[in-house]
Design a protein around this motif. Structure first.
Motif, PDB file in Angstrom:
ATOM      1  N   PRO A   1      -2.973   4.354   1.613  1.00  0.00           N
ATOM      2  CA  PRO A   1      -4.007   3.411   2.081  1.00  0.00           C
ATOM      3  C   PRO A   1      -5.030   3.173   0.972  1.00  0.00           C
ATOM      4  CG  PRO A   1      -3.588   5.117   3.723  1.00  0.00           C
ATOM      5  CD  PRO A   1      -2.884   5.551   2.469  1.00  0.00           C
ATOM      6  N   MET A   2      -5.294   1.903   0.687  1.00  0.00           N
ATOM      7  CA  MET A   2      -6.152   1.537  -0.437  1.00  0.00           C
ATOM      8  C   MET A   2      -7.407   0.832   0.053  1.00  0.00           C
ATOM      9  SD  MET A   2      -3.379   0.099  -3.199  1.00  0.00           S
ATOM     10  CE  MET A   2      -1.984   1.107  -3.723  1.00  0.00           C
ATOM     11  N   ASP A   3      -8.487   1.050  -0.677  1.00  0.00           N
ATOM     12  CA  ASP A   3      -9.745   0.340  -0.468  1.00  0.00           C
ATOM     13  C   ASP A   3      -9.910  -0.637  -1.628  1.00  0.00           C
ATOM     14  OD1 ASP A   3     -12.219  -0.581   0.177  1.00  0.00           O
ATOM     15  OD2 ASP A   3     -13.286   1.316  -0.094  1.00  0.00           O
ATOM     16  N   LEU A   4      -9.741  -1.922  -1.346  1.00  0.00           N
ATOM     17  CA  LEU A   4      -9.711  -2.947  -2.387  1.00  0.00           C
ATOM     18  C   LEU A   4     -11.020  -3.716  -2.507  1.00  0.00           C
ATOM     19  CD1 LEU A   4      -6.147  -4.342  -1.630  1.00  0.00           C
ATOM     20  CD2 LEU A   4      -6.780  -2.748  -3.435  1.00  0.00           C
ATOM     21  N   LYS A   5     -12.124  -3.141  -2.074  1.00  0.00           N
ATOM     22  CA  LYS A   5     -13.397  -3.856  -2.160  1.00  0.00           C
ATOM     23  C   LYS A   5     -13.802  -4.126  -3.602  1.00  0.00           C
ATOM     24  CE  LYS A   5     -15.260  -2.115   2.206  1.00  0.00           C
ATOM     25  NZ  LYS A   5     -16.316  -1.300   2.854  1.00  0.00           N
ATOM     26  N   LEU A   6     -13.444  -3.233  -4.515  1.00  0.00           N
ATOM     27  CA  LEU A   6     -13.810  -3.406  -5.922  1.00  0.00           C
ATOM     28  C   LEU A   6     -12.659  -3.957  -6.759  1.00  0.00           C
ATOM     29  CD1 LEU A   6     -15.833  -0.118  -6.567  1.00  0.00           C
ATOM     30  CD2 LEU A   6     -16.708  -2.379  -6.011  1.00  0.00           C
TER      31      LEU A   6
ATOM     32  N   LEU B   1      -4.017  12.128  -5.999  1.00  0.00           N
ATOM     33  CA  LEU B   1      -3.800  11.530  -7.311  1.00  0.00           C
ATOM     34  C   LEU B   1      -4.748  10.336  -7.453  1.00  0.00           C
ATOM     35  CD1 LEU B   1       0.107  11.527  -7.286  1.00  0.00           C
ATOM     36  CD2 LEU B   1      -1.404  13.262  -8.257  1.00  0.00           C
ATOM     37  N   VAL B   2      -5.635  10.402  -8.417  1.00  0.00           N
ATOM     38  CA  VAL B   2      -6.634   9.348  -8.634  1.00  0.00           C
ATOM     39  C   VAL B   2      -6.127   8.435  -9.740  1.00  0.00           C
ATOM     40  CG1 VAL B   2      -9.019   8.824  -9.213  1.00  0.00           C
ATOM     41  CG2 VAL B   2      -8.483  10.893  -7.910  1.00  0.00           C
ATOM     42  N   PHE B   3      -5.845   7.183  -9.370  1.00  0.00           N
ATOM     43  CA  PHE B   3      -5.351   6.187 -10.317  1.00  0.00           C
ATOM     44  C   PHE B   3      -6.474   5.192 -10.613  1.00  0.00           C
ATOM     45  CE2 PHE B   3      -1.558   7.534  -7.963  1.00  0.00           C
ATOM     46  CZ  PHE B   3      -0.737   7.912  -9.012  1.00  0.00           C
ATOM     47  N   LYS B   4      -6.711   4.953 -11.885  1.00  0.00           N
ATOM     48  CA  LYS B   4      -7.676   3.944 -12.315  1.00  0.00           C
ATOM     49  C   LYS B   4      -6.928   2.698 -12.748  1.00  0.00           C
ATOM     50  CE  LYS B   4     -11.399   2.993 -15.597  1.00  0.00           C
ATOM     51  NZ  LYS B   4     -12.172   3.496 -16.767  1.00  0.00           N
ATOM     52  N   ARG B   5      -7.329   1.561 -12.218  1.00  0.00           N
ATOM     53  CA  ARG B   5      -6.647   0.310 -12.529  1.00  0.00           C
ATOM     54  C   ARG B   5      -7.029  -0.171 -13.927  1.00  0.00           C
ATOM     55  NH1 ARG B   5      -4.353  -2.905  -8.634  1.00  0.00           N
ATOM     56  NH2 ARG B   5      -5.623  -1.857  -7.049  1.00  0.00           N
ATOM     57  N   GLU B   6      -6.014  -0.601 -14.675  1.00  0.00           N
ATOM     58  CA  GLU B   6      -6.260  -1.149 -16.008  1.00  0.00           C
ATOM     59  C   GLU B   6      -6.812  -2.567 -15.872  1.00  0.00           C
ATOM     60  OE1 GLU B   6      -6.173   0.203 -18.860  1.00  0.00           O
ATOM     61  OE2 GLU B   6      -5.243   2.125 -18.402  1.00  0.00           O
ATOM     62  N   PHE B   7      -8.015  -2.792 -16.382  1.00  0.00           N
ATOM     63  CA  PHE B   7      -8.699  -4.066 -16.169  1.00  0.00           C
ATOM     64  C   PHE B   7      -8.253  -5.152 -17.142  1.00  0.00           C
ATOM     65  CE2 PHE B   7     -12.413  -6.835 -16.971  1.00  0.00           C
ATOM     66  CZ  PHE B   7     -12.454  -7.446 -15.732  1.00  0.00           C
TER      67      PHE B   7
ATOM     68  N   ARG C   1     -10.677   2.176  -8.267  1.00  0.00           N
ATOM     69  CA  ARG C   1      -9.875   3.390  -8.389  1.00  0.00           C
ATOM     70  C   ARG C   1      -9.227   3.663  -7.036  1.00  0.00           C
ATOM     71  NH1 ARG C   1     -14.184   4.451 -11.800  1.00  0.00           N
ATOM     72  NH2 ARG C   1     -13.656   5.429 -13.797  1.00  0.00           N
ATOM     73  N   GLN C   2      -7.970   4.049  -7.064  1.00  0.00           N
ATOM     74  CA  GLN C   2      -7.253   4.336  -5.832  1.00  0.00           C
ATOM     75  C   GLN C   2      -6.870   5.810  -5.797  1.00  0.00           C
ATOM     76  OE1 GLN C   2      -7.190   2.255  -3.447  1.00  0.00           O
ATOM     77  NE2 GLN C   2      -7.946   0.523  -4.639  1.00  0.00           N
ATOM     78  N   GLN C   3      -7.076   6.398  -4.633  1.00  0.00           N
ATOM     79  CA  GLN C   3      -6.762   7.814  -4.439  1.00  0.00           C
ATOM     80  C   GLN C   3      -5.568   7.911  -3.488  1.00  0.00           C
ATOM     81  OE1 GLN C   3     -10.034  10.656  -4.084  1.00  0.00           O
ATOM     82  NE2 GLN C   3      -9.042  11.536  -2.290  1.00  0.00           N
ATOM     83  N   CYS C   4      -4.418   8.242  -4.052  1.00  0.00           N
ATOM     84  CA  CYS C   4      -3.183   8.359  -3.281  1.00  0.00           C
ATOM     85  C   CYS C   4      -2.878   9.829  -3.036  1.00  0.00           C
ATOM     86  CB  CYS C   4      -2.022   7.688  -4.007  1.00  0.00           C
ATOM     87  SG  CYS C   4      -2.237   5.914  -4.248  1.00  0.00           S
ATOM     88  N   GLN C   5      -2.430  10.136  -1.840  1.00  0.00           N
ATOM     89  CA  GLN C   5      -2.208  11.526  -1.436  1.00  0.00           C
ATOM     90  C   GLN C   5      -0.727  11.843  -1.365  1.00  0.00           C
ATOM     91  OE1 GLN C   5      -4.247  11.949   2.310  1.00  0.00           O
ATOM     92  NE2 GLN C   5      -6.254  12.188   1.344  1.00  0.00           N
ATOM     93  N   LEU C   6      -0.432  13.121  -1.602  1.00  0.00           N
ATOM     94  CA  LEU C   6       0.893  13.688  -1.386  1.00  0.00           C
ATOM     95  C   LEU C   6       0.712  14.860  -0.438  1.00  0.00           C
ATOM     96  CD1 LEU C   6       3.911  13.869  -2.051  1.00  0.00           C
ATOM     97  CD2 LEU C   6       3.323  15.269  -4.029  1.00  0.00           C
TER      98      LEU C   6
ATOM     99  N   MET D   1       0.835  -1.205   0.000  1.00  0.00           N
ATOM    100  CA  MET D   1       0.000   0.000   0.000  1.00  0.00           C
ATOM    101  C   MET D   1       0.871   1.258   0.000  1.00  0.00           C
ATOM    102  SD  MET D   1      -3.418  -0.769   2.211  1.00  0.00           S
ATOM    103  CE  MET D   1      -4.526  -2.101   1.735  1.00  0.00           C
ATOM    104  N   GLU D   2       1.658   1.378  -1.050  1.00  0.00           N
ATOM    105  CA  GLU D   2       2.540   2.521  -1.223  1.00  0.00           C
ATOM    106  C   GLU D   2       2.745   2.758  -2.711  1.00  0.00           C
ATOM    107  OE1 GLU D   2       6.076   1.265   0.777  1.00  0.00           O
ATOM    108  OE2 GLU D   2       6.847   0.192  -0.998  1.00  0.00           O
ATOM    109  N   TYR D   3       3.292   3.928  -3.047  1.00  0.00           N
ATOM    110  CA  TYR D   3       3.617   4.227  -4.433  1.00  0.00           C
ATOM    111  C   TYR D   3       4.881   5.062  -4.470  1.00  0.00           C
ATOM    112  CZ  TYR D   3       1.725   8.989  -3.898  1.00  0.00           C
ATOM    113  OH  TYR D   3       1.499  10.286  -3.496  1.00  0.00           O
ATOM    114  N   SER D   4       5.651   4.893  -5.541  1.00  0.00           N
ATOM    115  CA  SER D   4       6.910   5.617  -5.728  1.00  0.00           C
ATOM    116  C   SER D   4       6.724   6.620  -6.850  1.00  0.00           C
ATOM    117  CB  SER D   4       8.049   4.652  -6.058  1.00  0.00           C
ATOM    118  OG  SER D   4       8.251   3.730  -5.005  1.00  0.00           O
TER     119      SER D   4
END
Length: 482
Positions: A175-180, A249-255, A185-190, A92-95
């Motif tokens: 921190p990610m919400d993986l229910k879907l 930063l809103v990241f959409k997962r490639e399905f 979509r994951q919202q990562c903060q800076l 649950m991190e991003y670089s």
């Protein structure tokens, strides 16, 4: 005449010498005007730097004054996202790699720009002027870039404006919400905040124009940067209120990746497990090996999926899919167990029917023999004694037949000859049932179970797919609108 020619030649030579001297003098004047000015220009920059940030003129420990020499110092922030290297679901991190810029005004650093000839002064050392004490709140790791030289600079403008720019690589918690998952979509903060200066002394503001910039052709392996949102997140503690900036930063997962790697293989395993419905019920090794193989493969697939995800307390969308697929594969294996049991039961029933047929055939033979013996006995009795035909003779014949048939009837009824209930016959119109009519074509129960499974399993799986995709795709669209 000769004297006159000599005089003229001497005059021409004097004029040539005068022109040459004039040209040399002109070059000297130009050199004096250009060369020293350029040298003095660089020398003047050095003098200005020594004047404004000299030991006796500038103290970097003191923050710059605010507007009208009162209020907090205002620092405008701007970042440029150069690259998003990795987004880890397990950790649950991003670089991310960014160019970080800060702009503020320090009136102590004003200088004469020599009628616009000096646009700004450039420094490559950050310890020469006052710097905001900004830090990244959700940082896990970070480093500067020093190849070939430190990737940073400080520009000082004539009006006292200061621009600080540096290239940084950060690993930030997300921190990610993986229910879907994997339709999420994951919202990562800076998060950026002041560490020691409160809002009474230092305030961070986003730059008015393009506070966040994204490099062109930003490529992420499994995500797409859908959008970003800038906001403020001032925090209050026991020591005061501190200025804070936030970018979401809103990241959409490639399905497509997960469709190929997870969903299609699981669906194929479920379909392969249905092949056992079409195999002969007596092919026990083939059906058992097929069911066990598909079950183990499905279990391995589920384990590999879970290894790429963190252990969470809630159910994910991929958990629902793998769980239902595993249930279908396990159900196909149980279906063969039921078919095997029904097949053995059918064989047992066939043996019982054969025994009953043999018993009935034997009873009929004994019945015929007894009847024949009774008739012979009755005939011999009448012939021997020469009795005339009287009304009592048929009654005696009937009694003899009943006496001969009584043990056979009692044996056939299983010793329950005392039941004298009348036989009732009910005539009802037969009901036409297409399903029963169709199933009646298959004589054994085991075959009927296989035929019903061939239809039931695909239909139920199709309904599950309709419910699954409609639910989660609709939820994904609703989440995207938010």
């Amino acid at each position: 005449m000769d004297r006159m020619k000599e005089t003229m030649s001497m005059g021409g030579a004097g004029v040539g010498v005068s022109v040459g001297r004039l040209f040399v003098l002109l070059l000297a004047v130009l050199a004096a005007l250009c060369g020293p000015v350029s040298a003095n220009f660089r020398e003047r920059e050095k003098q200005i730097i020594d004047e404004i940030i000299g030991p006796g003129n500038y103290d970097k420990r003191i923050r710059p004054a605010g507007a009208n020499d009162t209020g907090p110092a205002v620092v405008h922030i701007n970042i440029m996202i150069r690259n998003v290297q990795t987004i880890s679901d397990v950790k649950m991190e991003y670089s991310i790699q960014i160019t970080f810029r800060e702009q503020w005004t320090d009136q102590r650093l004003t200088f004469d720009n020599m009628q616009g000839r000096i646009q700004y002064l450039t420094l490559t050392e950050t310890d020469m002027v006052w710097m905001p004490d900004l830090f990244f709140k959700n940082e896990k790791e970070g480093h500067f870039h020093n190849i070939i030289l430190p990737n940073l600079y400080i520009r000082i403008y004539p009006d006292g404006g200061v621009l600080y720019s540096i290239r940084i690589s950060l690993t930030l918690s997300c921190p990610m919400d993986l229910k879907l998952f994997p339709l999420d979509r994951q919202q990562c903060q800076l998060l950026m905040a002041s560490y020691g200066w409160t809002t009474e002394d230092l305030v961070f503001l986003w730059k008015d124009v393009e506070p966040v910039q994204v490099t062109k052709n930003l490529h992420l392996p499994r995500f797409t940067l859908e959008k970003f949102i800038t906001d403020y997140c001032n925090s209050k503690t026991n020591t005061g209120e501190y200025s804070c900036l936030r970018v979401d930063l809103v990241f959409k997962r490639e399905f497509s990746y997960y469709l190929i790697q997870y969903y299609i293989p699981c669906c194929m395993l479920v379909i392969v497990s249905w092949v056992s419905f079409w195999l002969d019920q007596n092919a026990v090794p083939a059906r058992v090996s097929l069911g066990v193989t598909t079950l183990l493969t499905m279990s391995t697939q589920t384990s590999s999926i879970n290894n790429t995800l963190p252990p969470v307390s809630y159910t994910k969308a991929i958990d629902v899919w793998t769980g239902v697929c595993l249930t279908f594969v396990f159900g196909a294996l149980l279906e063969f167990a039921l078919v095997n049991y029904a097949s053995r039961s059918d064989k047992h029933r066939e043996k019982l029917k054969e025994k009953l047929k043999e018993h009935k055939k034997q009873w009929e033979m004994e019945h015929a023999a007894a009847l024949e013996a009774a008739l012979q006995e009755a005939g011999e009795d009448g012939h021997t004694f020469g009795m005339p035909a009287t009304p009592t003779r048929p009654r005696r014949l009937k009694d003899l037949l009943l006496a001969k048939m009584k043990p056979l009837v009692s044996r056939h009824n299983g010793g329950m000859g005392g039941d004298k209930r009348p036989c009732e016959i009910h005539l009802t119109a037969p009901r036409q049932n297409c399903c029963r009519t169709w199933l009646s074509k298959f004589p054994t129960r085991s075959k009927r179970i296989d035929v019903i499974s061939r239809i039931t399993f695909p239909i139920v799986f199709a309904f599950f797919n309709m419910a699954y995709w409609s639910t989660y795709l609709f939820t994904e669209e609703e989440e995207g609108k938010e």
